[in-house]
Design an enzyme around this catalytic site. Sequence first.
Site, PDB file in Angstrom:
ATOM      1  N   TRP A  25      54.025  82.504  57.532  1.00 43.13           N
ATOM      2  CA  TRP A  25      53.272  81.279  57.185  1.00 43.13           C
ATOM      3  C   TRP A  25      53.388  80.938  55.700  1.00 43.13           C
ATOM      4  O   TRP A  25      52.947  79.883  55.269  1.00 43.13           O
ATOM      5  CB  TRP A  25      51.792  81.431  57.559  1.00 43.13           C
ATOM      6  N   GLU A  66      62.021  84.446  48.463  1.00 48.76           N
ATOM      7  CA  GLU A  66      61.118  83.828  47.473  1.00 48.76           C
ATOM      8  C   GLU A  66      60.529  84.884  46.540  1.00 48.76           C
ATOM      9  O   GLU A  66      60.273  84.613  45.364  1.00 48.76           O
ATOM     10  CB  GLU A  66      60.027  83.026  48.205  1.00 48.76           C
ATOM     11  N   GLY A  79      64.137  76.890  54.501  1.00 47.57           N
ATOM     12  CA  GLY A  79      63.365  75.701  54.179  1.00 47.57           C
ATOM     13  C   GLY A  79      64.210  74.474  53.886  1.00 47.57           C
ATOM     14  O   GLY A  79      63.702  73.475  53.396  1.00 47.57           O
ATOM     15  N   GLY A 101      59.781  80.318  59.309  1.00 49.17           N
ATOM     16  CA  GLY A 101      58.884  79.797  58.279  1.00 49.17           C
ATOM     17  C   GLY A 101      58.213  78.520  58.749  1.00 49.17           C
ATOM     18  O   GLY A 101      57.228  78.533  59.485  1.00 49.17           O
ATOM     19  N   GLY A 102      58.768  77.378  58.344  1.00 47.54           N
ATOM     20  CA  GLY A 102      58.154  76.079  58.618  1.00 47.54           C
ATOM     21  C   GLY A 102      57.732  75.879  60.068  1.00 47.54           C
ATOM     22  O   GLY A 102      56.625  75.401  60.339  1.00 47.54           O
TER      23      GLY A 102
HETATM   24  P1  PGA Z   1      62.175  78.472  57.225  1.00 42.70           P
HETATM   25  O1  PGA Z   1      61.751  79.805  56.424  1.00 42.70           O
HETATM   26  O2  PGA Z   1      62.135  78.803  58.693  1.00 42.70           O
HETATM   27  O3  PGA Z   1      61.156  77.445  56.824  1.00 42.70           O
HETATM   28  O4  PGA Z   1      63.559  78.127  56.771  1.00 42.70           O
HETATM   29  C1  PGA Z   1      62.171  81.072  56.840  1.00 42.70           C
HETATM   30  C2  PGA Z   1      61.587  82.137  55.928  1.00 42.70           C
HETATM   31  O5  PGA Z   1      61.491  81.901  54.722  1.00 42.70           O
HETATM   32  O6  PGA Z   1      61.230  83.238  56.379  1.00 42.70           O
END
Ligand code: PGA
Length: 251
Positions: free
Chosen positions: A10, A95, A171, A231-232
Amino acid sequence: MRRPMVAGNWKMNGRRGMAAELAAAVAESAPRDIDVLLCPPFPYLSTVVDAVGDVGVTVGAQNLCAHSDGAFTGEVSGEMLAESGCTHVLVGHSERRSLFGETSAQVASKFRRAQDAGLVPILCLGETLDEREAGRTSEVLDGQLQPVFDEAGVEGLARAVIAYEPVWAIGTGRSATPEQAQETHAWLRARVSRESPEVAAGLLLLYGGSVKADNAASLFGQADIDGGLIGGASLEADSFLAICKAATAQQ
Ligand code: PGA
């Protein structure tokens, strides 16, 4: 046979009400024949643990301190996460590496610390676009993996998960193609196999980076892709559940 896993990262999103609702909706409808994991922000871990109850959906954290309890202001220890009901923890998300300067050596320490605290680390690896275009993908992944071998040995990977997440796909809406992802996953499994064929055969390799409901099945259909780190698309129950369903269909 490796049991597929779909994990929702998340990131730093949501508020307590959303966390409770999203976790409850996932718990209610998540397929029972794959592992489904939710990784909310730290303050909502206990909310999510309570909301998923005992239906088999598990909870992980997004980071942990490389040290055990002590004078580390602002950090959270693996023991605290385990006591909060976490079974897993992400280590080395791109990140963390790019925005917070975590080195592969620090990531390896966190990997080890997670296991010492009784958690399963999900080791995130991946190359940037420049590195891929320069033909350096395997060199970069090797450089991220080696400190983990040095710190925990190949046996460490017997109690861990690897998430391959190309930085250029996170992302961005630009997922790796199933063929690109499979090629890299096959390389990763072969790399681990050089240390231990048994560990490599049982190792869960998740793909992450712009996985959505409409591309999940083709990614998860690849021989060495055992699920995804999302992620998203994990911030909305319907899209996350559709991705979970795609993993079930591939078994
Ligand atoms: P995303 O992120 O699905 O938004 O590309 C994946 C993640 O950072 O684990």
